[in-house]
Design an enzyme around this catalytic site. Structure first.
Site, PDB file in Angstrom:
ATOM      1  N   GLY A 180      41.745  13.822  45.109  1.00 25.74           N
ATOM      2  CA  GLY A 180      40.303  13.809  44.940  1.00 25.74           C
ATOM      3  C   GLY A 180      39.620  14.666  45.994  1.00 25.74           C
ATOM      4  O   GLY A 180      40.218  15.119  46.977  1.00 25.74           O
ATOM      5  N   GLU A 181      38.353  14.904  45.772  1.00 28.21           N
ATOM      6  CA  GLU A 181      37.532  15.703  46.675  1.00 28.21           C
ATOM      7  C   GLU A 181      36.968  14.801  47.772  1.00 28.21           C
ATOM      8  O   GLU A 181      36.455  13.718  47.481  1.00 28.21           O
ATOM      9  CB  GLU A 181      36.391  16.324  45.857  1.00 28.21           C
ATOM     10  CG  GLU A 181      35.644  17.439  46.517  1.00 28.21           C
ATOM     11  CD  GLU A 181      34.671  18.107  45.545  1.00 28.21           C
ATOM     12  OE1 GLU A 181      34.814  19.312  45.293  1.00 28.21           O
ATOM     13  OE2 GLU A 181      33.767  17.411  45.035  1.00 28.21           O
ATOM     14  N   ILE A 182      37.043  15.224  49.025  1.00 31.11           N
ATOM     15  CA  ILE A 182      36.491  14.426  50.125  1.00 31.11           C
ATOM     16  C   ILE A 182      35.157  14.988  50.616  1.00 31.11           C
ATOM     17  O   ILE A 182      34.456  14.335  51.381  1.00 31.11           O
ATOM     18  CB  ILE A 182      37.483  14.303  51.290  1.00 31.11           C
ATOM     19  CG1 ILE A 182      37.905  15.683  51.806  1.00 31.11           C
ATOM     20  CG2 ILE A 182      38.703  13.492  50.850  1.00 31.11           C
ATOM     21  CD1 ILE A 182      38.774  15.619  53.062  1.00 31.11           C
TER      22      ILE A 182
END
Length: 377
Positions: free
Chosen positions: A232-234
């Site tokens: 996922g994108e942080i």
């Protein structure tokens, strides 16, 4: 792996490798390409819609040979991207997403709807999600929908409001963009609680803080009492290779860290957003997703706008998890991401999504793996 130059669009068992063999398509194509939409499986029927499908939803009976996609009642909440969907007790639930308001501002919405296949009707629910649900990932367990991750509503909406308000002032827009992207991951305040929604009581619940950073676009599955969260994108443009597992217990969900997703040979592993996952013959499979190769390196070098100057890449590697160890067991014919994945008949179906350059897909692919042989159809 194919690259595309992008700027603001970034917002969004054995160690042996077995190569997939392409087979003839088993399921019919979607009537339209659907990426950044949502869907879920109810019994033998899968429902997919929204995203680039507009306000349309389609249903496919997976059990009936030669069945075709059928358009169901239009979604009453309007066109939207990246909503969350899951099924509970024979009904489909859709939450949040991203849509334009009357001013032309892209805004995160937190409304909720249910669809009843018995009479082909939608109902708006008397509730709103307590957190922003763009980039969130949902799955059902017993009588609840569980949701991981998501962007911060105030920060996300504020960025688009300010951008629209700047009009044609390029200098002002540049200042807004710089201020937005040049922040640490923790300063975007992505959702770090596991949320649940129980349709029978119409109640949201905080199921506890997750022991990892907030995510957008993570692959999230629930099988039995087991939860898996992959990557996922942080922060906008920057992914993580971290993976995690959880288990439902009498004391709530107990989490543990898994090894990072490994890099394909000759490549760096910059994490994935929009990857698609499910189970086949008891084996967990995850594939696809997109990232900006080189972004992790730039971030470690101190560049907060980590994907600046980089190109977006869509991936096709297929990973499996066995005894807490990741293996790459093959690949898809082409990169894919941001579609709908469901587990059915010991296959993981990959429905729609996007591929190189962001092209919306109509295809329905399937992956099956018995621990020895991987098949992609």
């Amino acid at each position: 792996m194919t690259f595309q130059k992008t700027t603001l669009a970034a917002l969004f068992f054995a160690a042996t490798v077995f190569t997939a063999t392409a087979q003839a398509a088993t399921y019919p194509d979607l009537p339209v390409g659907i990426k950044s939409g949502a869907g879920a499986l109810i019994g033998d029927t899968v429902y997919v819609g929204l995203g680039t499908g507009g306000d349309k939803f389609y249903a496919l009976d997976l059990k009936t040979p030669n069945a075709q996609w059928k358009e169901i009642a239009a979604f009453p909440g309007g066109e939207r991207n990246q909503p969350v969907a899951a099924a509970v007790d024979g009904k489909l639930y859709v939450f949040g997403g991203l849509q334009k308001n009357k001013k032309g501002e892209l805004q995160l919405v937190n409304d909720a709807y249910s669809y009843n296949p018995a009479d082909n009707t939608w109902s708006k629910l008397p509730t709103r999600s307590p957190r922003g649900l763009v980039g969130s990932s949902g799955a059902s367990h017993d009588d609840k929908v569980y949701i991981v991750g998501g962007s911060n509503l105030s920060i996300f909406n504020g960025f688009f409001q300010d951008t629209v308000a700047a009009g044609e002032d390029k200098a002002k827009k540049g200042e807004i963009t710089k201020a937005y992207f040049e922040q640490r991951p923790e300063d975007y305040f992505f959702t770090t609680e596991l949320l649940s929604y129980e349709p029978s009581t119409n109640k949201w619940r905080n199921e506890g803080r997750v022991p990892f950073s907030g995510r957008a676009g993570a692959a999230f599955t629930i099988q039995g009492n087991d939860l898996v969260v992959v990557n996922g994108e942080i922060k906008p443009g920057l992914r993580t290779a971290e993976t995690h597992s959880g288990k439902f217990t009498d004391k709530g969900v107990q989490w543990k860290n898994l090894p990072d997703l490994p890099a394909p040979k000759g490549q760096s592993q910059d994490g994935l957003a929009g990857a698609m996952a499910g189970y086949s013959h008891g084996h967990y499979l995850v594939t696809g997703g997109a990232n900006f190769p080189g972004s992790v390196k730039q971030f470690k070098e101190g560049k907060l706008h980590a994907h600046q100057g980089l190109s977006k890449a869509w991936h096709k590697d297929i990973y499996t998890l066995n005894n807490c160890k990741w293996n790459i067991i093959g690949e898809l014919p082409a990169g894919i991401g941001y579609g709908v994945a469901v587990s059915y008949d010991n296959k993981v179906l990959l429905i729609g999504g996007e591929t190189d350059g962001g092209k919306a897909l109509t295809s329905v692919q399937s992956m099956s793996y018995d621990g020895k042989q991987l098949k992609v159809e």
